[in-house]
Design an enzyme around this catalytic site. Structure first.
Site, PDB file in Angstrom:
ATOM      1  CE  LYS A 183       2.620  -6.457  -6.943  1.00 34.34           C
ATOM      2  NZ  LYS A 183       1.275  -6.780  -7.313  1.00 34.34           N
TER       3      LYS A 183
HETATM    4  C1  LIG Z   1       0.264  -7.034  -8.508  1.00 34.06           C
HETATM    5  C2  LIG Z   1      -0.417  -6.027  -9.357  1.00 34.06           C
HETATM    6  C3  LIG Z   1      -1.806  -5.943  -9.453  1.00 34.06           C
HETATM    7  C4  LIG Z   1      -2.725  -7.005  -8.887  1.00 34.06           C
HETATM    8  O1  LIG Z   1      -2.578  -7.219  -7.532  1.00 34.06           O
HETATM    9  P1  LIG Z   1      -3.270  -8.498  -6.866  1.00 34.06           P
HETATM   10  O2  LIG Z   1      -3.259  -8.179  -5.404  1.00 34.06           O
HETATM   11  O3  LIG Z   1      -2.416  -9.674  -7.213  1.00 34.06           O
HETATM   12  O4  LIG Z   1      -4.637  -8.621  -7.403  1.00 34.06           O
HETATM   13  C5  LIG Z   1      -2.369  -4.905 -10.156  1.00 34.06           C
HETATM   14  N1  LIG Z   1      -1.613  -3.997 -10.781  1.00 34.06           N
HETATM   15  C6  LIG Z   1      -0.267  -4.041 -10.738  1.00 34.06           C
HETATM   16  C7  LIG Z   1       0.523  -2.984 -11.440  1.00 34.06           C
HETATM   17  C8  LIG Z   1       0.374  -5.067 -10.043  1.00 34.06           C
HETATM   18  O5  LIG Z   1       1.710  -5.151 -10.049  1.00 34.06           O
END
Ligand SMILES: *Cc1c(COP(=O)(O)O)cnc(C)c1O
Length: 383
Positions: A183
């Site tokens: 992210k």
């Molecule tokens: C990465 C992601 C998540 C989950 O995030 P985590 O921190 O890995 O639990 C949820 N929704 C979307 C759209 C994502 O890209």
């Protein structure tokens, strides 16, 4: 052709962040403590919201919200199938029913109009997804949710630096951010719930730490030991200071991180205009700042016989890594078999799901890296 492999993503970690982690390791307090509290405060200040709760992942944040909202059997949750599987898994694990809503082909986000068609008298929650760094059209969604008296949680996993009509995503309602390794802002694993609702925040805070009224750091610093008993059964979803220290460093230079992502994305869009066989996402007019989390293209099968899977394999053979964000959730094995979902239910989601891939995009890339990806794309499409 490139002589080194370009991954689809590589985390951008500074020496200052490495030093901050070392400092936490030496401090004697490595789990949730002062750094996590500081990260929460930094997000409250940045967004101007009353409540921010750091958690161990966005999935954890969504889990405690679903629990806090009391969802269970008979309840329906509307969410796109063009999303990460976590939200849908949690809905099913809570015993509730996922109701999928389609997305717009141009930007892969849903809308108030599409959501409205899926509302029934059992709808208890709407979880729309900000996609790839663009923002949902929030005004009509919040109007719809308020009119129908339905709760809404924005999946803001891609939107830590995104602005909707001039305002940062996270300023209204209840949002879940992800700090997963890929992210825009990472803590390796981590997440954060923001909300304007102090009672909901209190539930989230409690449920993310065993259902205790306070966590170990609170007990230590606030002398609140009397409250440290189980008020309701909870989970173990706190964010350790080791991770929060990375997040604080990332947040301090988020503008610079975003500037680099934006420059790379602009270069991509300029160069991709030379490749008519692929269709990038478009940027809706209400997005006043795009986060450029992902650079998503779709292979246009009216213009080429090369399939998405062939394209990804061809790029890999030319030292370019790619990803798929996302494979439609409703057509994955469990969901097909359990609910009987079939192709045709969500035409726009399915069209993109079969044709999309994400090109490399991370701050340490150079403009020459972008050019090498576009050259590789052209070669594969010409073969
Ligand atoms: C990465 C992601 C998540 C989950 O995030 P985590 O921190 O890995 O639990 C949820 N929704 C979307 C759209 C994502 O890209």
């Amino acid at each position: 052709m490139r002589d080194t492999f370009l991954p689809f993503c590589r985390p951008d970690i500074s020496e200052a962040e490495i030093a901050a982690v070392a400092e936490v390791l030496r401090s004697g307090w490595i789990t949730t403590g002062p750094r996590a509290a500081e990260l929460e405060r930094a997000f409250r200040d940045r967004l101007g919201v009353p409540e921010a709760v750091a958690v161990s992942s966005a999935t954890a944040g969504m889990h405690v919200l679903i629990e806090a909202l009391g969802l269970g059997p008979g309840d329906e949750v509307i969410t796109p199938a063009m999303t990460w599987v976590s939200t849908v898994n949690l809905i099913v694990l809570a015993g509730a029913t996922p109701v999928f809503v389609d997305v717009d082909r141009d930007h892969l986000m849903t809308s108030a109009e599409l959501v409205a068609e899926r509302i029934t008298d059992r709808t208890r929650l709407i979880v729309p997804v900000h996609f790839a760094g663009a923002a949902l059209d929030l005004d009509p969604l919040y109007r719809l949710a308020a009119e129908r008296g339905i709760a809404m949680v924005e999946d803001a996993a891609h939107a830590v630096a995104t602005r909707y009509r001039g305002e940062l995503v996270g300023r209204r309602g209840t949002c879940v951010f992800s700090f997963h390794a890929i992210k825009n802002l990472t803590t390796a694993e981590g997440g954060l719930v923001t909300t304007g609702d102090p009672e909901l925040a209190e539930r989230v805070r409690r449920l993310k730490f065993h259902g205790l009224g306070v966590d170990a750091f609170d007990r230590e610093t606030q002398g609140r030991s009397a409250q440290a008993e189980v008020l309701e059964p909870g989970y173990k979803y706190n964010l350790p200071d080791l991770a929060a220290a990375i997040g604080l460093g990332q947040l301090a230079r988020i503008d610079e991180i975003q500037r680099r992502r934006r420059e790379l994305a602009e270069r991509y869009l300029e160069r991709l205009a030379e490749v008519p066989e692929v269709v990038p996402l478009s940027v809706p007019p209400w997005v006043t700042e795009h986060g450029w989390h992902l650079l998503v293209i779709r292979v246009d099968d009216r213009r080429t016989a090369v399939t998405r899977d062939e394209l990804m394999a061809g790029l890999k053979a030319r030292n370019v890594g790619t990803g798929v964000h996302f494979r439609a959730v409703h057509l994955q094995k469990y969901y097909r078999e359990r609910f009987g979902f079939r192709p045709g239910l969500l035409p726009e989601t399915e069209w993109s799901s079969e044709r999309m891939c994400s090109l490399p995009l991370f701050p340490a890339m150079t403009p020459e890296d972008v050019d090498s990806v576009v050259e590789a794309l052209k070669e594969v499409l010409a073969s």
